[in-house]
Design an enzyme around this catalytic site. Sequence first.
Site, PDB file in Angstrom:
ATOM      1  N   GLY A   1       0.806  -1.306  -0.050  1.00 43.46           N
ATOM      2  CA  GLY A   1       0.007  -0.023   0.049  1.00 43.46           C
ATOM      3  C   GLY A   1       0.801   1.233   0.147  1.00 43.46           C
ATOM      4  N   GLY A   2       0.276   2.216  -0.068  1.00 45.69           N
ATOM      5  CA  GLY A   2       0.910   3.535  -0.157  1.00 45.69           C
ATOM      6  C   GLY A   2       1.068   4.182   1.188  1.00 45.69           C
TER       7      GLY A   2
ATOM      8  N   GLY B   1      -3.033   2.147   5.459  1.00 43.57           N
ATOM      9  CA  GLY B   1      -3.741   1.493   6.314  1.00 43.57           C
ATOM     10  C   GLY B   1      -3.151  -0.056   6.430  1.00 43.57           C
ATOM     11  N   LYS B   2      -2.119  -0.171   5.591  1.00 45.99           N
ATOM     12  CA  LYS B   2      -1.474  -1.691   5.248  1.00 45.99           C
ATOM     13  C   LYS B   2      -1.011  -1.865   6.724  1.00 45.99           C
ATOM     14  CE  LYS B   2       2.793   0.629   3.747  1.00 45.99           C
ATOM     15  NZ  LYS B   2       2.412   2.159   4.006  1.00 45.99           N
TER      16      LYS B   2
ATOM     17  N   ALA C   1      10.792  -5.123  13.678  1.00 42.03           N
ATOM     18  CA  ALA C   1      10.746  -3.463  13.218  1.00 42.03           C
ATOM     19  C   ALA C   1      12.062  -3.267  12.546  1.00 42.03           C
ATOM     20  CB  ALA C   1      10.753  -2.784  14.253  1.00 42.03           C
ATOM     21  N   THR C   2      12.080  -2.912  11.221  1.00 44.05           N
ATOM     22  CA  THR C   2      13.235  -2.534  10.439  1.00 44.05           C
ATOM     23  C   THR C   2      13.571  -1.025  10.657  1.00 44.05           C
ATOM     24  OG1 THR C   2      11.722  -2.019   8.587  1.00 44.05           O
ATOM     25  CG2 THR C   2      12.370  -4.274   8.903  1.00 44.05           C
TER      26      THR C   2
ATOM     27  N   HIS D   1       3.486   2.975  16.492  1.00 39.68           N
ATOM     28  CA  HIS D   1       3.238   1.867  16.035  1.00 39.68           C
ATOM     29  C   HIS D   1       3.339   0.548  17.341  1.00 39.68           C
ATOM     30  CE1 HIS D   1       2.990   1.278  11.751  1.00 39.68           C
ATOM     31  NE2 HIS D   1       3.506   2.432  11.651  1.00 39.68           N
TER      32      HIS D   1
ATOM     33  N   ASP E   1       7.605  -5.154   9.319  1.00 36.03           N
ATOM     34  CA  ASP E   1       7.185  -3.924   9.032  1.00 36.03           C
ATOM     35  C   ASP E   1       8.604  -2.916   9.084  1.00 36.03           C
ATOM     36  OD1 ASP E   1       5.545  -1.756   8.341  1.00 36.03           O
ATOM     37  OD2 ASP E   1       4.121  -1.921  10.125  1.00 36.03           O
TER      38      ASP E   1
END
Length: 180
Positions: free
Chosen positions: A16-17, A21-22, A41-42, A57, A91
């Site tokens: 998603g952009g 909401g991804k 987590a990246t 998050h 993510d």
Amino acid sequence: MTQKSDRSGHITLVLGGTRSGKSSFAQSLAEESNRQLVYIATAEAFDEEMTDRIARHQNDRGADWQTVEESLDLAAAVAAHSDPKTTILVDCLTIWLSNVMLANQDIAAALDALTHALANAPGLVILVSNEVGSGIVPESALGRQFRDEAGWMNQRIAAAADDVALITAGLPYWLKQAPA
């Protein structure tokens, strides 16, 4: 339709952009799995905006999640934490890709290692990635390289995934779904 909670070795890619909401959608898929939850987590907090984004998050996830911070060796993190009883949420892939690029690491080798780790992961793995190819052409050569690398990465992960969802305005559109 969402991913079945009884599948092991199952990969879902959520595209998603920005602000589509991804991440929320991917988190809800993970929480529906009724498994141990691992968040990889990246991102690294290099400025106040990213610090605030990471905190948001973390607050959204709550205490049921184990958080693993890994900005570069994503393949090792997936391999170390995947188990038939776990759901891993990564993510996000595009931040990981930018970390790999800025560290001057071999992108193809890193992606090879990640796809190998995903193919061998015995648990559920949900990956979040930005769809960056639908926007404007970046002004800089590095921006254009990132856009291209992200597109190729998303194609490769999508080919390896069982399910692929595109999120727009918080709504999922399933591009690919494995038979139930």
